[in-house]
Design a protein around this motif. Structure first.
Motif, PDB file in Angstrom:
ATOM      1  N   SER A  93     -45.691 -21.672   1.828  1.00  0.00           N
ATOM      2  CA  SER A  93     -45.564 -20.528   0.924  1.00  0.00           C
ATOM      3  C   SER A  93     -45.946 -20.900  -0.503  1.00  0.00           C
ATOM      4  O   SER A  93     -46.610 -20.126  -1.203  1.00  0.00           O
ATOM      5  CB  SER A  93     -44.132 -19.987   0.954  1.00  0.00           C
ATOM      6  N   GLU A  94     -45.539 -22.079  -0.920  1.00  0.00           N
ATOM      7  CA  GLU A  94     -45.901 -22.524  -2.270  1.00  0.00           C
ATOM      8  C   GLU A  94     -47.414 -22.652  -2.399  1.00  0.00           C
ATOM      9  O   GLU A  94     -48.006 -22.238  -3.404  1.00  0.00           O
ATOM     10  CB  GLU A  94     -45.235 -23.858  -2.572  1.00  0.00           C
ATOM     11  N   ALA A  95     -48.047 -23.210  -1.371  1.00  0.00           N
ATOM     12  CA  ALA A  95     -49.501 -23.356  -1.407  1.00  0.00           C
ATOM     13  C   ALA A  95     -50.188 -22.000  -1.454  1.00  0.00           C
ATOM     14  O   ALA A  95     -51.179 -21.809  -2.179  1.00  0.00           O
ATOM     15  CB  ALA A  95     -49.967 -24.147  -0.193  1.00  0.00           C
ATOM     16  N   MET A  96     -49.672 -21.021  -0.710  1.00  0.00           N
ATOM     17  CA  MET A  96     -50.300 -19.712  -0.647  1.00  0.00           C
ATOM     18  C   MET A  96     -50.008 -18.841  -1.861  1.00  0.00           C
ATOM     19  O   MET A  96     -50.508 -17.721  -1.962  1.00  0.00           O
ATOM     20  CB  MET A  96     -49.854 -18.996   0.626  1.00  0.00           C
ATOM     21  N   SER A  97     -49.211 -19.340  -2.783  1.00  0.00           N
ATOM     22  CA  SER A  97     -48.900 -18.563  -3.985  1.00  0.00           C
ATOM     23  C   SER A  97     -49.963 -18.703  -5.068  1.00  0.00           C
ATOM     24  O   SER A  97     -49.904 -18.017  -6.089  1.00  0.00           O
ATOM     25  CB  SER A  97     -47.543 -18.999  -4.553  1.00  0.00           C
ATOM     26  N   GLY A  98     -50.943 -19.565  -4.838  1.00  0.00           N
ATOM     27  CA  GLY A  98     -51.994 -19.774  -5.835  1.00  0.00           C
ATOM     28  C   GLY A  98     -52.888 -18.558  -6.002  1.00  0.00           C
ATOM     29  O   GLY A  98     -52.937 -17.666  -5.143  1.00  0.00           O
ATOM     30  N   THR A  99     -53.633 -18.515  -7.094  1.00  0.00           N
ATOM     31  CA  THR A  99     -54.477 -17.350  -7.397  1.00  0.00           C
ATOM     32  C   THR A  99     -55.898 -17.485  -6.848  1.00  0.00           C
ATOM     33  O   THR A  99     -56.563 -16.484  -6.603  1.00  0.00           O
ATOM     34  CB  THR A  99     -54.555 -17.129  -8.920  1.00  0.00           C
ATOM     35  N   ASP A 100     -56.354 -18.712  -6.651  1.00  0.00           N
ATOM     36  CA  ASP A 100     -57.705 -18.919  -6.134  1.00  0.00           C
ATOM     37  C   ASP A 100     -57.665 -18.944  -4.607  1.00  0.00           C
ATOM     38  O   ASP A 100     -57.032 -19.828  -4.024  1.00  0.00           O
ATOM     39  CB  ASP A 100     -58.282 -20.233  -6.660  1.00  0.00           C
ATOM     40  N   PRO A 101     -58.312 -17.992  -3.926  1.00  0.00           N
ATOM     41  CA  PRO A 101     -58.208 -17.885  -2.466  1.00  0.00           C
ATOM     42  C   PRO A 101     -58.618 -19.154  -1.720  1.00  0.00           C
ATOM     43  O   PRO A 101     -57.914 -19.604  -0.816  1.00  0.00           O
ATOM     44  CB  PRO A 101     -59.139 -16.715  -2.124  1.00  0.00           C
ATOM     45  N   GLU A 102     -59.757 -19.714  -2.084  1.00  0.00           N
ATOM     46  CA  GLU A 102     -60.241 -20.907  -1.382  1.00  0.00           C
ATOM     47  C   GLU A 102     -59.302 -22.093  -1.588  1.00  0.00           C
ATOM     48  O   GLU A 102     -58.984 -22.834  -0.654  1.00  0.00           O
ATOM     49  CB  GLU A 102     -61.648 -21.255  -1.852  1.00  0.00           C
ATOM     50  N   GLN A 103     -58.838 -22.245  -2.818  1.00  0.00           N
ATOM     51  CA  GLN A 103     -57.963 -23.368  -3.109  1.00  0.00           C
ATOM     52  C   GLN A 103     -56.613 -23.243  -2.414  1.00  0.00           C
ATOM     53  O   GLN A 103     -56.090 -24.209  -1.857  1.00  0.00           O
ATOM     54  CB  GLN A 103     -57.754 -23.495  -4.616  1.00  0.00           C
ATOM     55  N   ARG A 104     -56.027 -22.034  -2.406  1.00  0.00           N
ATOM     56  CA  ARG A 104     -54.714 -21.896  -1.783  1.00  0.00           C
ATOM     57  C   ARG A 104     -54.777 -22.108  -0.280  1.00  0.00           C
ATOM     58  O   ARG A 104     -53.857 -22.662   0.326  1.00  0.00           O
ATOM     59  CB  ARG A 104     -54.095 -20.539  -2.127  1.00  0.00           C
ATOM     60  N   ARG A 105     -55.874 -21.693   0.341  1.00  0.00           N
ATOM     61  CA  ARG A 105     -56.005 -21.924   1.777  1.00  0.00           C
ATOM     62  C   ARG A 105     -56.145 -23.406   2.090  1.00  0.00           C
ATOM     63  O   ARG A 105     -55.570 -23.912   3.046  1.00  0.00           O
ATOM     64  CB  ARG A 105     -57.198 -21.131   2.322  1.00  0.00           C
ATOM     65  N   GLN A 106     -56.906 -24.104   1.261  1.00  0.00           N
ATOM     66  CA  GLN A 106     -57.056 -25.542   1.457  1.00  0.00           C
ATOM     67  C   GLN A 106     -55.723 -26.253   1.272  1.00  0.00           C
ATOM     68  O   GLN A 106     -55.353 -27.136   2.059  1.00  0.00           O
ATOM     69  CB  GLN A 106     -58.088 -26.095   0.473  1.00  0.00           C
ATOM     70  N   LEU A 107     -54.982 -25.869   0.246  1.00  0.00           N
ATOM     71  CA  LEU A 107     -53.676 -26.480   0.005  1.00  0.00           C
ATOM     72  C   LEU A 107     -52.698 -26.161   1.137  1.00  0.00           C
ATOM     73  O   LEU A 107     -51.878 -27.006   1.517  1.00  0.00           O
ATOM     74  CB  LEU A 107     -53.107 -25.995  -1.330  1.00  0.00           C
ATOM     75  N   ALA A 108     -52.784 -24.952   1.682  1.00  0.00           N
ATOM     76  CA  ALA A 108     -51.909 -24.567   2.783  1.00  0.00           C
ATOM     77  C   ALA A 108     -52.192 -25.413   4.024  1.00  0.00           C
ATOM     78  O   ALA A 108     -51.265 -25.877   4.706  1.00  0.00           O
ATOM     79  CB  ALA A 108     -52.081 -23.087   3.108  1.00  0.00           C
ATOM     80  N   VAL A 109     -53.460 -25.638   4.307  1.00  0.00           N
ATOM     81  CA  VAL A 109     -53.833 -26.483   5.451  1.00  0.00           C
ATOM     82  C   VAL A 109     -53.340 -27.913   5.247  1.00  0.00           C
ATOM     83  O   VAL A 109     -52.804 -28.543   6.167  1.00  0.00           O
ATOM     84  CB  VAL A 109     -55.362 -26.463   5.655  1.00  0.00           C
TER      85      VAL A 109
END
Length: 237
Positions: A93-109
């Protein structure tokens, strides 16, 4: 895990978007904005109705790791079970809270992967055999006989039946039929000019009627209807 999938949606108030899903017949561990759930193996087409704004981060699990989450995946066939993994939910959830779509998905993975690794890496030989069985079936839509898969893995058909039940929750024959159907759907979609009888023959179906029966039984519609829906979709502005 085999791969990750990350849908995000933002539906206007008062509206619903129905998503038809033809899932791989193995289990998924899924983090959503409000829960974590284990989705068991599927035997048919399903759908999810999306409303409001949300996201999901799912991991398609390799068979060998399934026993870490459930003793018998067959008990969750075409079903889901909520899991109390608050730590996994927090990091994703913390990773998906980012504003940049590509970056938050990478962080979530990355967060999801790190959590899975932390659960332990020891896998049984039996579980690894289940992985190899899925690889053989996945590499060839023409694999229609359990004897052929067993021969490639140097084990007996009975052994494959046992590990498939324990680690996947479906029989090898079901897995092979689903793999073949997924390939049929893909070819029907990407080769609209190819006769359906040709597609059926190329994938080892006895005839066009058997392909149609598989479509109707598992997906709920015929290959012809599927093609017509694709044409209508392309015509819409």
């Amino acid at each position: 895990m085999q791969w990750f999938w990350i849908p995000e949606w933002d539906i206007e108030p008062g509206h619903t978007s129905r998503q038809q899903v033809i899932a791989f017949p193995t289990s998924n561990l899924v983090v959503q904005n409000d829960l974590v759930e284990f989705a068991g193996p599927t035997t048919r087409c399903s759908h999810r109705d999306l409303t409001g704004r949300g996201w999901a981060v799912g991991a398609l699990l390799r068979p060998a790791v399934v026993p870490r989450f459930i003793a018998d995946p067959g008990t969750l066939r075409d079903a889901r079970m909520e899991l109390p993994f608050a730590d996994l939910h927090a990091v994703v959830s913390e990773a998906m809270s980012g504003t940049d779509p590509e970056q938050r998905r990478q962080l979530a993975v990355e967060a999801f992967t790190a959590w899975l690794v932390a659960q332990g890496t020891e896998l049984s030989e039996e579980g690894l055999l289940a992985n190899r069985m899925m690889d053989v079936i996945g590499d060839s839509a023409g694999a229609t006989r359990i004897e052929d898969v067993a021969a490639r893995l140097f084990v007996s058909p009975r052994t494959l039946q046992r590990v498939a039940k324990k680690y996947i929750g479906l029989s090898p024959s079901t897995l092979m039929r689903r793999r073949r159907l997924q390939e049929a759907v893909e070819q029907t979609r990407t080769n609209p000019g190819t006769d359906l009888a040709v597609i059926a023959a190329g994938l080892g179906y006895a005839d066009h009627a058997h392909l149609t029966n598989d479509f109707q039984r598992i997906l709920g519609f015929t290959p012809g209807k599927y093609r017509r829906s694709l044409v209508q979709g392309r015509r819409q502005p």
